[in-house]
Structures are given as C-alpha cells and as structure tokens.
Design an enzyme around this catalytic site. Structure first.
Site, PDB file in Angstrom:
ATOM      1  CG  HIS A 147      -5.436  -2.511  -0.234  1.00 10.13           C
ATOM      2  ND1 HIS A 147      -4.527  -2.242  -1.228  1.00 10.13           N
ATOM      3  CD2 HIS A 147      -5.032  -1.781   0.847  1.00 10.13           C
ATOM      4  CE1 HIS A 147      -3.630  -1.377  -0.784  1.00 10.13           C
ATOM      5  NE2 HIS A 147      -3.911  -1.089   0.477  1.00 10.13           N
TER       6      HIS A 147
ATOM      7  CB  SER B 168      -0.966  -0.050   1.182  1.00  4.02           C
ATOM      8  OG  SER B 168      -1.992   0.900   1.043  1.00  4.02           O
TER       9      SER B 168
ATOM     10  CD  GLU C 286      -4.752  -4.191  -4.433  1.00  6.86           C
ATOM     11  OE1 GLU C 286      -4.947  -3.832  -3.259  1.00  6.86           O
ATOM     12  OE2 GLU C 286      -3.676  -4.674  -4.837  1.00  6.86           O
TER      13      GLU C 286
END
Length: 540
Positions: free
Chosen positions: A442, A196, A325
């Site tokens: 995610h 991330s 995600e």
C-alpha cells in the site's frame, strides 16, 4: 517576472508571487505555494464548513509552502502544522500573460492520504517533478484531518454535521474553477486523484451533490468509499469523556471544544481508538449527515445506496490497487520482532456486511475465511504472506473490486481497473519496512508519480525512469482525454487497457503493461459468495 526566478499572477483574491523551479531533468516550471482557498477555520469556525477565502492587498508571497494541518507527521510522528492550513499549491509549465495567451492544459488535483488523521500536500512527499513534464497543471491541497475535519454532532442547529474536511476539498475545487485559467489550467478539464484516504475522498466526491460539476475525471488509488476503514462515526461522547465533559449536552461540548487550545484537543483525540479494524468504523472519518440540511450536506445516504441508485457524478474513473495492500499493517506495527497477525477471523469481516459480531453467522463466515486463506494451518508471523493477502482482500480489494463493478453497471462513463505488481527502488514503503515477502505494498505507487524527500536519483534508461514514464503517461493521458491509452499507441504500451464491462478487464502495471480479465478471481468469489449466499443461507 520581477527577477529571473519570480513571477506574479492575479487571482480573484489578489496578486500572488511565485517562483520558477527545475524538475528532475532540469526542465523549468512555475510554482505557487500556500495559496489560501478558504478562510482560516479558527475560533467559532472550528469544525464548521469552510468559508470563502479573504482578499488581500499588495502582493502575497507564494514562494514557500503554507502550514500543513495540525497532526502528527506521517513518517517522523512529531506534531506538525496549524489550524490555519486551508491552502493549496499550483505547479504549472507556464502562466497566462496578457501579451501571450497560453493553451489551457488539463488540471490534476491531488488529494493526499493518511487515514484522515495525518498527511499534507507538502513538497517533501508530493513533488510534481514527474507529472509536470507531461504538460499538465498540478494542484495539491490540504484539508482538515482528525476531529478538526470530521467531528460530527447530532443537533442540526449547531451546524457541525461532520465531513468538514471533505467540504474543504469542495471549496478547493471551487477555487480552482474560479482561478486555474490564470495558471494556464483548463477549468473544464479537471481530474481529481488520490491514494488511500485520498482515494476514498475522491470516491466520496463522486457521490456528493456538493461536488457536481467541479471535476470531470477521477482516479482512486488503493481506496474507495466502500472500504471498511473509510467510514467514521460520532465520537463526540468519547472525546467529551477524555476532556472531563461526560454527560454534558452537545451545545456545551461544542463551546468547550471551540475554546480549548489545539494542543489539549489533540491530546484528547489521541486517546480515541484509531487502530484499523475491518469489523467497526473509525472515530474519525466520513459520515452520513442524516439530520442536516440536504442542500448543504456532503453525504446524506450510504455510499452503496448512492451507487446503486445511479444518482452521482458520472465521470470516467480509474480505480485499482497494489498487489499486496495488506503489507501496510506490517509497515505500521512498531514491534517488528513480534509481528501480530489475525487469529480471530471475525476481525476480518467488514462491518458493511452488517453481521453481528459473536453471532452464529459471524462465526460461520469467520470459519469460511480462515479455511480459504489458511486451510488447516494456524496463523503465525512465520508466514506473513498469507496475512498480507488476507488483509489486502478484507481491508482493501473486496470493496475496491465491488466499487469498480458497480460503477461499470450504473455509469455511462468508462471505468478502468488496474493492479500494480511493479517492484523497483521506488517502492519506498516496502523498502523502508524491509519486507522480503513478494508483492507491492500500500502506498508504493506514490514513488512513480511524485518526487519525494527520499526518492533516489533517477538515472536515464533505468527501470525506475521507464516506470515513471509509464505511470505518468497513463495518468496524464486519462486526464487529457478520459482514456489512459491516449490518442496514439505509446511505444511501451504492450497491451490496450479496456474498461470494465460485464467482464472485469484490468491492466497489470508491472515491468510490462499486461491486460487481463478478473484479477484474483478465486479470492473475490469468496467475498461475493459471503455476501450473496452464505449470509442468506445462514439467515434462513
């Protein structure tokens, strides 16, 4: 060892006392935590680039974690940490002893995510138990987040051009170069990896002249410098307004910001709009240091220009994404009974496309996006899967895909692209949010690399254990040699992972490892067409 659980090593700044831990299979490794890699950024050093670490006398206790950086806890949301947080942790299978020289091992430096607003290197999220078994040295670091790490001022004489948090990471990498051999780590074989915002930081380090020579391989998981959420802007005026300093010049604002208590500064920071939008930058994040001394600047040009120029740190790269995600936006919505989905499709146009919101072009592109993802249907929270796919592409994949292609074109080093489709009990974000739609959320890759406070017991011969072994082998093979396939074919490597060429080769990491070409090709073609054709046609 002082006793059976304590170890003392000597780094450049002094003596450190660590301890022996056991991993999830009762193997032992050495742990050194809370090691300062820079001077505490307090008082007049607040917002400034990090300063070299100070030495100490005697033996410094490194058996317990240091402070995390001042923020809200990533899960529990209460305020944690301190400004005195520039510390790192080293976990190693063995240490250097004068009478027994160790073979230097690959070093893997973890950069945590958290939207540049939260997160830390703490053991509760990033325990090294899984990776350490592959005979590598693991380093996890803190770096300043929020306005403490990313405040930007325009006046170059004030020495706050932004990116202090990224410069912290550079300082940590410099400390590693100077000291990691003591922990049997090879300073000439350092891999940076992150997820991330941590992945975006990894990518920014590839693009920064300040990081040249400090690492030799890179892994960017679910993020890159081209992502819409990985770009900040100068929020000083907004911050000053919330503190009653509207209209004050930058020098006076800086003086006030350096004097006030951290609690007051944090309250003002929380009044900024930190929501995720594709169509505009965020108040806290990496910025271009246009007016700053180029020899000290972390970033002086747009990331896309740096990549296209080919003037960056060309190292072997693994980059990729999870299959959904976009589930993240559902995870972070507080009201699960009334989930919000995109209804204005201009919201989904990344700001990097430079399309003026509300313009004819913007509305035309928005219509193309809506038609592609929803057809004639209107978006509702009854069909979250379409929303997940749209956000996956708009917020994450279109930029990650673009970065992989461009690096393959401009670098002599290999680029390995992946998609994660694996679903087990270790996909903790999706499981915590009780999302029933298909796909991998995610952050769900983290559970296969690190032992966390909520990791289940790993039973032998289960899909969880087999998946941990696959992930850690791929990642540590890459750290060792720059090739995730390793020097010999592993028994569970069903397919050879080829780097990106003119074909977008990728590896699907699921219950099996399957190689393929051009994942999500129809979806990615839409975004490429928007950039290459629709914008040009509309501008005629």
């Amino acid at each position: 060892m002082d006793n059976e659980n304590e170890i003392v090593v000597e780094v450049k700044q002094g003596l450190l006392k660590g301890k022996v831990r056991t991993d999830f299979r009762d193997g032992s490794y050495c742990s050194f935590q809370g090691i300062p890699y820079a001077k505490p950024p307090l008082g007049k050093l607040r917002f400034k680039a990090p300063q070299p670490p100070e030495s100490w006398k005697g033996i410094r206790d490194a058996t317990e974690e240091g402070n995390e950086c001042y923020s809200r806890h990533v899960f529990l949301q209460h305020i944690v940490g301190s400004e005195d947080c520039l510390v790192l942790n080293v976990y190693t299978p063995e240490i250097f002893a004068k009478e027994i020289k160790c073979t230097l091992k690959p070093v893997m430096v973890w950069i945590h995510g958290g939207a540049f607003l939260c997160g830390s290197s703490k053991f509760e999220l990033y325990g090294p138990d899984y990776l350490i078994r592959e005979d590598v040295v693991i380093v996890t670091i803190n770096y300043r987040i929020g306005v403490l790490g990313f405040l930007k001022l325009e006046d170059p004489t004030l020495d706050v051009p932004g990116n202090a948090g990224l410069k912290d990471i550079v300082s940590a990498l410099q400390w590693i170069q100077n000291n990691i051999a003591v922990f049997c780590g090879d300073p000439n074989n350092v891999t940076i990896f992150g997820e991330s915002a941590g992945a975006a930081a990894v990518h920014y380090l590839m693009l920064s002249p300040l990081a040249k020579g400090l690492f030799h391989k890179a892994i960017a998981q679910s993020g890159c410098a081209l992502n819409c959420w990985a770009v900040g802007y100068n929020c000083t005026a907004e911050l000053a307004k919330h503190l009653g300093l509207e209209g004050t010049n930058e020098k006076k604002v800086l003086e006030k910001l350096q004097e006030i208590e951290i609690e007051e500064l944090f309250k003002a920071q929380e009044k900024l709009d930190h929501n995720f939008y594709a169509y505009k930058p965020r108040p806290v994040g990496p910025v271009i240091e246009k007016t700053y001394n180029r020899n000290k600047a972390f970033l002086t040009e747009e990331p896309i220009k740096i990549i296209l120029s080919g003037n960056y740190n060309k190292v072997p790269l693994i980059i990729g994404y999870t299959s959904r995600e976009g589930m993240l936006l559902e995870v972070i919505q507080e009201d699960k009974s009334n989930l919000q989905v995109t209804t204005n499709f201009e919201d989904a146009i990344p700001h990097s496309y430079n399309i003026k919101r509300g313009s004819v072009i913007s509305k035309h592109v928005a219509d193309k996006i809506k038609e592609f993802y929803y057809g004639s249907e209107e978006p509702t929270n009854k069909d979250m899967e379409k929303f997940h796919i749209l956000i996956t592409d708009s917020y994450f994949l279109e930029a990650i895909y673009r970065a992989a292609k461009l690096h393959a074109q401009t670098s002599s080093a290999p680029v390995y692209f992946y998609r994660i489709s694996l679903e087990t009990r270790l996909n903790f974000f999706k499981n915590l949010a009780n999302i029933k739609a298909p796909g991998v959320c995610h952050g769900d890759d983290l559970g296969y690399l690190f032992k966390t406070m909520i990791s289940p017991e790993i039973e032998p011969d289960t899909i969880e254990e087999k998946s941990i072994k696959k992930f850690t082998k791929l990642w540590t093979n890459f750290a060792r040699s720059g090739n995730p396939n390793g020097r010999k074919k592993e028994e569970f490597f069903e397919d050879f992972w080829q780097p990106v060429t003119t074909d977008i080769h990728f590896l699907d990491i699921g219950r099996e490892l399957k190689a393929g070409i051009d994942p999500e090709s129809d979806r990615m073609k839409l975004w490429e067409d928007i950039q290459n054709h629709e914008l040009k046609r509309c501008k005629l």
